[in-house]
Design a protein around this motif. Structure first.
Motif, mmCIF file in Angstrom:
data_model
loop_
_atom_site.group_PDB
_atom_site.id
_atom_site.type_symbol
_atom_site.label_atom_id
_atom_site.label_comp_id
_atom_site.label_asym_id
_atom_site.label_seq_id
_atom_site.Cartn_x
_atom_site.Cartn_y
_atom_site.Cartn_z
ATOM 1 N N HIS A 30 41.245 22.188 51.291
ATOM 2 C CA HIS A 30 40.297 23.038 50.580
ATOM 3 C C HIS A 30 41.043 24.153 49.876
ATOM 4 O O HIS A 30 41.985 24.710 50.432
ATOM 5 N N ALA A 31 40.587 24.466 48.677
ATOM 6 C CA ALA A 31 41.165 25.608 47.979
ATOM 7 C C ALA A 31 40.119 26.695 47.887
ATOM 8 O O ALA A 31 38.932 26.417 47.691
ATOM 9 N N ILE A 32 40.593 27.933 48.094
ATOM 10 C CA ILE A 32 39.688 29.063 47.884
ATOM 11 C C ILE A 32 40.261 29.881 46.744
ATOM 12 O O ILE A 32 41.427 30.295 46.774
ATOM 13 N N MET A 33 39.466 30.063 45.712
ATOM 14 C CA MET A 33 39.921 30.827 44.572
ATOM 15 C C MET A 33 39.021 32.031 44.416
ATOM 16 O O MET A 33 37.884 32.039 44.880
ATOM 17 N N GLY A 34 39.538 33.041 43.781
ATOM 18 C CA GLY A 34 38.696 34.214 43.576
ATOM 19 C C GLY A 34 39.496 35.346 42.990
ATOM 20 O O GLY A 34 40.721 35.355 43.079
ATOM 21 N N PRO A 35 38.808 36.278 42.401
ATOM 22 C CA PRO A 35 39.498 37.416 41.806
ATOM 23 C C PRO A 35 40.080 38.331 42.880
ATOM 24 O O PRO A 35 39.755 38.198 44.063
ATOM 25 N N ASN A 36 40.917 39.271 42.461
ATOM 26 C CA ASN A 36 41.469 40.251 43.399
ATOM 27 C C ASN A 36 40.337 41.012 44.061
ATOM 28 O O ASN A 36 39.343 41.333 43.418
ATOM 29 N N GLY A 37 40.489 41.273 45.344
ATOM 30 C CA GLY A 37 39.485 42.079 46.037
ATOM 31 C C GLY A 37 38.261 41.293 46.464
ATOM 32 O O GLY A 37 37.306 41.857 46.960
ATOM 33 N N SER A 38 38.305 39.959 46.317
ATOM 34 C CA SER A 38 37.116 39.193 46.676
ATOM 35 C C SER A 38 37.056 38.900 48.171
ATOM 36 O O SER A 38 36.041 38.482 48.684
ATOM 37 N N LEU A 199 43.939 25.007 54.139
ATOM 38 C CA LEU A 199 43.115 25.911 53.351
ATOM 39 C C LEU A 199 44.074 26.676 52.450
ATOM 40 O O LEU A 199 44.913 27.440 52.921
ATOM 41 N N VAL A 200 43.985 26.381 51.148
ATOM 42 C CA VAL A 200 44.929 26.965 50.202
ATOM 43 C C VAL A 200 44.227 28.066 49.433
ATOM 44 O O VAL A 200 43.247 27.812 48.728
ATOM 45 N N ILE A 201 44.730 29.286 49.614
ATOM 46 C CA ILE A 201 44.095 30.426 48.963
ATOM 47 C C ILE A 201 44.940 30.809 47.757
ATOM 48 O O ILE A 201 46.157 30.975 47.873
ATOM 49 N N THR A 202 44.315 30.906 46.601
ATOM 50 C CA THR A 202 45.120 31.218 45.421
ATOM 51 C C THR A 202 44.276 31.896 44.361
ATOM 52 O O THR A 202 43.044 31.756 44.306
ATOM 53 N N HIS A 203 44.962 32.631 43.549
ATOM 54 C CA HIS A 203 44.304 33.314 42.453
ATOM 55 C C HIS A 203 44.295 32.404 41.223
ATOM 56 O O HIS A 203 43.391 32.424 40.427
#
Lengths: 254, 481
Positions: A30-38, A199-203
């Motif tokens: 799963h990837a989680i994407m989101g802006p800074n501060g999310s 779980l891959v977290i990336t901007h």
């Protein structure tokens, strides 16, 4: 493997995660994407058991057990690995010494015999090659004087060595050039298996060109506002995060 | 780390491992200090007249001195009349061989991990065992004598090698040096004497193991090590004491003298009883240690790991008199609970092209207070003098203190002096990083502290290095909450 229900968490009285729901099954990325501060890094910290964060509401189940009462150490021993966005420096402690302590802690936990220095070296050498790391880094102090790229590749190397059940990668792509990014992605892909999940977290979307996710979630202001397949990442790449307040990507109208 | 509070409390209440008392008949003089007591000690040891005079001169000088109060440690004034200045285990007759030593003493040293019976020893180290005021056994003495090395209790050396004692005793630390040096010179009882003749490299490490046993006594030993031209020796010192509620005074003198091309390496693992977690009891370790690089190209290094004592107050020093001589000081000092330490080093550059290094690592935990105090002095004629000083402090928790007072006095414009200092604490992020890799908090702290001390540990002789790391872990237990 991991079920998050209505998770609320924050730091120093400030709520950052405002009701996260997420289900990750074995074999999935799963990837989680989101802006800074999310709230991306808060989510990874909460999953790893960082006590800097306070959980105010919700449930997290990992392998059928309640994850939240477990200490960070116990979660690690049970197979949760966090690749840090900013790997920590420990002067005077060699990479090799640290990793062998970590690996042997895992092995003891599983009632497996500990590895001696020679067996460890052999294993480490193989895994280092995956990440094209200079073997000399093994004798250097942990992360001290490592370049940004070396630190990130070293995190990947640690992950490959510890073979986690659930890998959480916090902005592993930040600070990596494209060649290093490919190397890290290859290493991570080599770990993919039906028993494991990530779980891959990336901007940015570009990491997901190389680690192709099964699902993409968009995190904004502490909530998952949209979920979809890997194509969602591409849409995000095109339209940025500004659409979030309106609910659908691709309707910028600028 | 909240979830570890319980284990930490369990560990904090762990007892000092070496705190037992040996039940043995001792000859102990009643407490008090006067010329008669000094004469008694001298007679008891069958000393020559000149030594008694040395003692009395030192005593009369001591009477004119005031106990110094410039150090950054707090304690009630010591009542020197309440201390007994001589205590020796009773022995039926003169011991001819190791096998005739009182089994209780052998057992004591066994418990401390120092087997005295030679057949049971690893061949690598020769030991002089000092129990309260006297040396009870010296191993390997005969083997060493074959190559001309003298290694024996100080009191025996006075009888057998008076010319060497007369020549070197007090030549590095005169009795006028300071309050506690004067006291030691008046009442010292035993210690070790080492002489390495010209051109001889000691084939094994020599060591002294100091043990305080009796109650209300002070331990005042002298160690004198002379390395003649081209000789070299590595010397180890260890110390422990029983757990008692009263403070006990340990005021020793260590003198080292290195002639031309000679090398002396002096390593200490100091683990006197530190007092309990509320600061009751423990040893006052007020010691004068100094080495004289007397000849050209001589070298003296001090390496120490200090985890014990209620109060540690000492500055192992080098006087670099010979041209091209080298002085080194590597130190790890750990203070936990209510321990106090004011410690460091002095490097006195007198000869030309002399160089010195000071690496000091101080770790404070609990409510302990630690001070690094160092002096680097370059004399007017010391052309080409160099010093590098690095003193790093690490704080564990928020109730301890670390202080640094480096004094630098240079009278030569060409001197190259560097001083680096850092203060750090173990970060929650470091602990979390370790925890996240499956390493528990106790192990993480121990790992981080050992890493902090690595530059010093690698200077320690092999067998000491392992002991030092273990000791550090034990002394740290319960310091993170």
């Amino acid at each position: 493997m991991l079920t998050i229900k209505n998770l609320h968490a924050g730091v120093e009285g400030k709520e950052i995660l405002k009701g996260i729901n997420l289900e990750i099954k074995a074999g999935e990325v799963h990837a989680i994407m989101g802006p800074n501060g999310s709230g991306k890094s808060t989510l990874s910290g909460v999953l790893a058991g960082n006590e800097a964060f306070t959980i105010t509401e919700g449930e997290v189940t990992y392998l059928g057990e309640n994850l939240l009462p477990l200490s960070a150490e116990m979660r690690a021993l049970e197979g949760i690995f966090l690749a840090f966005q900013y790997p920590i420096e420990i002067p005077g402690v060699s990479n090799a010494h640290f990793l062998r302590a970590a690996l042997n802690a895992r092995r003891r936990h599983r009632d497996e015999p500990e590895l001696d220095a020679f067996d460890f070296q052999e294993l480490a050498k193989k895994k280092m090659e995956l990440f094209e790391l200079n073997p000399a880094l093994m004798d250097r102090s942990l992360n001290v004087g490592f370049s940004g790229g070396e630190k990130k590749r070293n995190e990947g190397f640690q992950m490959a060595l510890l073979e986690p059940t659930l890998a959480v990668m916090d902005e592993t792509d930040s600070g990596l050039d494209i060649d290093a990014l490919k190397i890290v992605a290859q290493g991570v892909n080599s770990l993919r298996s039906p028993e494991r999940a990530a779980l891959v977290i990336t901007h940015y979307q570009r990491l997901l060109d190389y680690i192709v996710p099964d699902f993409v979630h968009v995190l904004a202001d502490g909530r998952i506002v949209k979920s979809g397949g890997k194509e969602l990442a591409l849409e995000l790449e095109k339209s940025g995060y500004a659409w979030i307040n309106r609910g659908t990507p691709g309707e910028e109208g600028v | 780390m909240k979830n570890d509070d319980k284990t930490i409390n369990d560990l904090a209440s762990q007892e000092y491992k070496w705190g037992f008392v040996t039940d043995i008949d001792s000859d102990t003089v009643p407490p008090g200090l006067n010329e008669d007591v000094i004469k008694y000690i001298s007679t008891k040891k069958n000393e020559p007249e000149w030594l008694l005079e040395f003692r009395l001169k030192a005593y009369r000088h001591w009477l004119t001195l005031k106990q110094p109060d410039w150090q950054k440690v707090d304690f009630e004034p010591i009542d020197f009349q309440a201390i007994s200045y001589y205590s020796a285990p009773k022995q039926q007759k003169k011991v001819g061989s190791m096998e005739e030593i009182d089994p209780k003493l052998v057992e004591t040293y066994d418990k401390l991990g120092i087997p005295l019976i030679e057949q049971q020893r690893l061949a690598g180290v020769a030991v002089d065992a000092v129990f309260d005021s006297v040396s009870v056994a010296t191993t390997m003495k005969d083997n060493l004598a074959k190559i001309g090395i003298i290694f024996m209790p100080f009191s025996e050396a006075v009888q057998e090698h008076p010319e060497l004692i007369k020549r070197y005793m007090g030549s590095v630390v005169p009795y006028t040096d300071n309050f506690f040096a004067a006291l030691n010179s008046a009442v010292f009882t035993d210690g070790s004497f080492v002489y390495i003749p010209k051109g001889v490299q000691s084939p094994m490490d020599l060591s002294t193991y100091f043990r305080i046993n009796a109650e209300n006594t002070g331990q005042f030993e002298r160690t004198l090590i002379v390395a003649d031209e081209g000789a070299s020796v590595s010397y180890l010192e260890g110390c422990t004491a029983p757990q008692r509620d009263e403070n006990q005074l340990h005021a020793a003198i260590v003198e080292l003298c290195a002639e031309r091309d000679a090398k002396i390496k002096y390593s200490t693992v100091q683990n006197w009883y530190p007092g309990d977690k509320d600061g009751v009891g423990g040893i006052y370790n007020f010691v004068t240690k100094r080495g004289l690089c007397n000849g050209e190209n001589s070298r003296i290094s001090w390496t120490q790991v200090e985890t014990g004592s209620a109060i540690t107050w000492k500055y192992p020093s080098c006087v670099l008199k010979g041209d091209n001589s080298v002085g080194e000081f590597y130190s790890v000092a750990l203070t936990n609970n209510l321990q106090q330490a004011d410690t460091g080093s002095k490097m006195i550059h007198l000869g030309r092209n002399t160089s010195s290094t000071i690496i000091s690592k101080g770790i404070s935990a609990g409510r302990a207070d630690q001070t690094y105090r160092g002096l680097v002095r370059v004399a007017r004629n010391a052309a080409g003098a160099r010093n590098f000083t690095q003193c790093d402090s690490m704080l564990l928790g928020d109730r301890c203190g670390a202080h640094t007072f480096p004094y630098i006095e240079s009278r030569h414009p060409g001197a190259r002096l560097e001083h680096e200092a850092t203060t750090t604490r173990i970060g929650d992020d470091q602990i979390f990083y370790c925890n996240q890799r499956g390493i528990n908090t106790e192990d993480a702290v121990s790992m981080i502290v050992n890493g902090f001390c690595r530059e010093v540990f690698r200077e320690l002789p092999m067998e000491f290095a392992v002991e030092a790391q273990k000791l550090l872990s034990v002394s740290l237990e319960g310091s993170v909450g």
